[in-house]
Design an enzyme around this catalytic site. Structure first.
Site, PDB file in Angstrom:
ATOM      1  N   HIS A 199      46.157  34.713  42.352  1.00 48.45           N
ATOM      2  CA  HIS A 199      46.492  36.127  42.515  1.00 48.45           C
ATOM      3  C   HIS A 199      47.212  36.328  43.839  1.00 48.45           C
ATOM      4  O   HIS A 199      47.102  35.513  44.760  1.00 48.45           O
ATOM      5  CB  HIS A 199      45.231  36.989  42.476  1.00 48.45           C
ATOM      6  CG  HIS A 199      44.219  36.632  43.528  1.00 48.45           C
ATOM      7  ND1 HIS A 199      43.332  35.589  43.369  1.00 48.45           N
ATOM      8  CD2 HIS A 199      43.945  37.165  44.738  1.00 48.45           C
ATOM      9  CE1 HIS A 199      42.551  35.506  44.433  1.00 48.45           C
ATOM     10  NE2 HIS A 199      42.912  36.452  45.286  1.00 48.45           N
ATOM     11  N   CYS A 216      37.497  38.728  51.429  1.00 49.23           N
ATOM     12  CA  CYS A 216      38.371  37.561  51.335  1.00 49.23           C
ATOM     13  C   CYS A 216      39.757  37.960  51.813  1.00 49.23           C
ATOM     14  O   CYS A 216      40.031  39.152  52.001  1.00 49.23           O
ATOM     15  CB  CYS A 216      38.424  37.021  49.899  1.00 49.23           C
ATOM     16  SG  CYS A 216      39.269  38.097  48.724  1.00 49.23           S
TER      17      CYS A 216
END
Length: 735
Positions: free
Chosen positions: A65, A251
């Protein structure tokens, strides 16, 4: 979700041997739907994200992603591979692959939907249903949330996009009794029962955290717990309440791993009978946990790969600090670890916990941790080096090399005299340089023990400066200070003393221990070693100096601004961090800066002379690399190295070694630690110095062009296209 994924974006027979091929196959479907405008540019962004941290997860899941300027609208593509594709997960290849594409400016509502999918992936029933789906339409309906994945088998075709994650959560919980077992479960139930029409994009992204926090805060103030087998007595509200944990997950991208870790921790807490409340610090922002929830918690878990925001809120509690993947892969172990710390009475010393482990998994070796500690100190020291060094160099340029003998500007300063201004610049730079060793030691200790390490670290660094132990002394002082503070923090401290630990006890004891060791035990041997190293550098001549220059050039170009690069740079700046640096030290500084300019300048030249070897994004990066390289910012070559490391990095190392060796051979000197071509007037033998840089740039450019040209002519050109062939000449790869 219905707008983000359609049956055309699903491939249940994905044929790909590598993660790059898998990403390309799914991205081509996005291009066909008009969701991605530049295939190569988008894939380069995916590769850059993958380089930060592998996106493979336990359970056979891959989630490549990224955010990209080449994405027109948030899009999700799904592929199912019979043979599996390696995305770096510990348990092996992934057979369920989700390619998530978000625009560079994706709004909160879109990111909320993506985070809901991330949570769904922690639901085993959801992934099982995807593996058994017979056609693309069924898989699409499952991902959209048009069909539930619980055991009832009921379908809900009216669910909204924001319900995708909560439906899966509800299905996983099963019964109302399980739903009440923990705030994490309760929050999922609350989200599932919310009215979609009343939700906004902003509240949707943090609804789970907010509802959870409110429920736990209520339990904390009333002394009640829904998870208890029977109602608690008002006289002893804590007798039956479960262990409570607050957690933070985050993250680098803030789309997938953040929410997967949160879901994993909540599920593990539910299984263990532990209340877990998670604050997800994702891309869509975050809602801070209620202070009452934090105050009532018995322990803290940080699962993150970027710094936790407002970390001091969790001070004084037993804490486990790990990378975000640990939160996904072993949540039960983290919960057990924080419970054990609470039983032993371990707690952070009134401030944030040691941040060393937060940079990665606790399974990291000591060597990895040591590198991170040292890099923490270097990163804070470099601005002092740059500012002080440039000021000193400007003082020499304006007033000549005798300006170091000028009297203090406090006693003599004439506004109209150039020499007075030169002396002012030189003396300000000298003061800035005086901070180098204390700052290096202080922030090495900070990297190990956070703020409690600053005082003993700075004290140890100042002592190293006083006894002429130099940078070796700073390294020793910082490591000792951090170790002493970490040892004190592990001691079992009575609750009554915890409040004064960070203000009085830790600074007092740690400074005394560090001072004793530096003054009495190790200071003198380190000072002798520092002097021996300096004398060795001053004695380098001829071929030895050239070999040293080549070695430093290789180090500067090995990781393009990474740890090895910083070691070479710190070695060079250590030599000139004095008022009167030696000639050898200035030669080393010149060689290091010259080599560091080679990679970005070479990539810029390569994209200019052979643009067809690079995609459009790389050609745009090449324009910026001219300025970055000229300014001695080696990181300007990172986008090229990330896309094609096997060709770019070795080529850069060859050119950097040639430049470093030639600079030493030509006897070029440099008093400034930074500046690139803008400090050429301060360089000794500037013409030959520029020739050394040009030689390295030309060699690197030639090697990159030759290697990329060879790749393009090799059989199976479609595989090579991922590295930089132009979109106009590229043929799609068959799935």
């Amino acid at each position: 979700m219905s707008e983000m994924i359609t049956a055309d974006l699903v491939d249940l027979d994905l044929s790909a041997d590598t993660k790059e091929a898998a990403a390309r196959a799914l991205a081509e479907r996005m291009v066909a739907k008009g969701r991605v405008t530049d295939l190569d540019g988008f894939l380069a962004d995916v590769a850059a994200r993958e380089a930060q941290m592998p996106t493979g997860l336990d359970g056979g899941i891959g989630i490549p992603h990224c955010r990209s300027a080449h994405v027109t609208e948030p899009t999700l593509a799904f592929g199912r591979s019979a043979d599996g594709v390696d995305f770096g997960a510990p348990d092996g290849p992934a057979d369920l692959i989700f390619l998530i594409a978000a625009p560079a400016g994706a709004d909160d509502a879109h990111l909320t939907i993506l985070s809901s999918l991330a949570r769904q992936l922690m639901n085993a029933e959801f992934t099982t249903a995807l593996r058994s789906a017979q056609d693309a339409e069924t898989a699409t309906a499952l991902i959209r949330g048009d069909a539930r994945t619980d055991t009832t088998g009921s379908a809900d075709t009216g669910s909204s996009a924001a319900d995708v994650g909560t439906q899966g959560d509800a299905g996983a919980e099963g019964t109302p009794e399980n739903t009440a077992a923990s705030p994490g479960a309760a929050s999922a139930g609350a989200a599932a029962g919310s009215t979609p029409e009343t939700e906004t994009a902003e509240t949707a992204t943090t609804e789970t955290v907010t509802s959870t926090a409110e429920e736990t805060a209520t339990a904390a103030t009333s002394g009640e717990s829904e998870a208890s087998a029977s109602p608690a007595s008002p006289a002893s509200p804590s007798a039956a309440r479960p262990f409570r944990i607050v957690a933070v997950t985050s993250c680098p991208t803030g789309i997938a791993h953040t929410y997967m870790a949160a879901e994993s921790l909540e599920n593990a807490g539910r299984d263990a009978g532990v209340e877990v409340v998670v604050e997800t610090q994702g891309s869509a922002g975050f809602t801070r946990l209620d202070p009452a929830v934090i105050a009532a918690a018995d322990g803290v878990i940080f699962a993150h790969d970027v710094p936790v925001r407002d970390k001091d809120r969790f001070a004084g509690k037993p804490t486990v600090d790990v990378g975000v993947k640990a939160g996904i892969n072993r949540p039960g172990a983290l919960i057990s670890e924080v419970q054990e710390k609470a039983e032993r009475g371990e707690a952070t010393g009134g401030t944030a916990p040691t941040p060393v482990e937060r940079s990665g998994d606790t399974a990291e070796g000591y060597g990895t941790k040591l590198r991170k500690w040292l890099m923490s100190g270097v990163s804070y020291m470099v601005p002092f080096v740059a500012a002080g060094g440039l000021l000193i160099a400007l003082g020499f340029a304006i007033g000549g090399y005798q300006i170091n003998k000028a009297p203090s500007v406090m006693d003599h300063f004439v506004w109209t005299q150039t020499d007075s201004w030169a002396a002012l610049l030189f003396q300000i730079g000298g003061v800035a340089f005086g901070f180098l060793i204390p700052v290096l030691a202080g922030y090495i200790a900070y990297g190990m023990a956070d703020r409690p390490g600053l005082v003993p670290g700075f004290v140890g660094g100042a002592i190293a400066l006083t006894i002429n132990a130099g940078f070796l002394g700073a390294l020793a002082a910082g490591l000792i200070a951090g170790g002493v503070v970490m040892a004190i923090q592990k001691a079992r401290i009575p609750a009554a003393l915890r409040g004064i630990m960070p203000v009085v006890v830790i600074p007092l004891i740690s400074s005394a221990i560090v001072g004793f060791l530096m003054f009495v035990v190790i200071g003198k041997p380190i000072a002798s070693a520092q002097k021996a190293m300096t004398d060795w550098l001053n004695g380098l001549t001829g071929s030895n100096a050239i070999l040293l220059g080549a070695l430093l050039g290789l180090m500067m170009c090995f990781d393009l601004g990474g740890p090895v690069n910083k070691v070479a740079y710190t070695f060079a700046t250590a030599g000139i961090a004095v008022a009167s640096p030696s000639d050898s030290a200035m030669k080393i500084m010149a060689a290091v800066m010259a080599a560091g300019m080679v990679p970005p300048l070479a990539m810029a030249l390569a994209t200019t002379v052979r643009g067809k070897l690079f995609n459009r994004t790389e050609r745009e990066n090449g324009k910026a690399a001219w300025v970055l390289g000229a300014s001695f910012i080696t990181e300007g070559a990172i986008p090229f190295a990330a896309a094609d490391p096997l060709r770019v990095i070795p080529s850069s190392m060859v050119g950097g070694a040639i430049t470093g060796g030639l600079s030493m051979a030509f006897g070029a000197t440099l008093r400034a630690p930074h500046g690139g071509i803008f400090v050429v007037p301060l360089i000794g033998n500037p013409f030959l110095y520029l020739i050394a840089i040009a030689a390295g740039v030309c060699v690197t450019t030639a090697l990159v062009v030759v290697l990329k040209s060879t790749r393009r002519q090799a059989p199976g050109g479609s595989a090579d296209d991922a590295g930089g062939a132009t979109a106009e000449k590229r043929q799609p790869i068959a799935a």
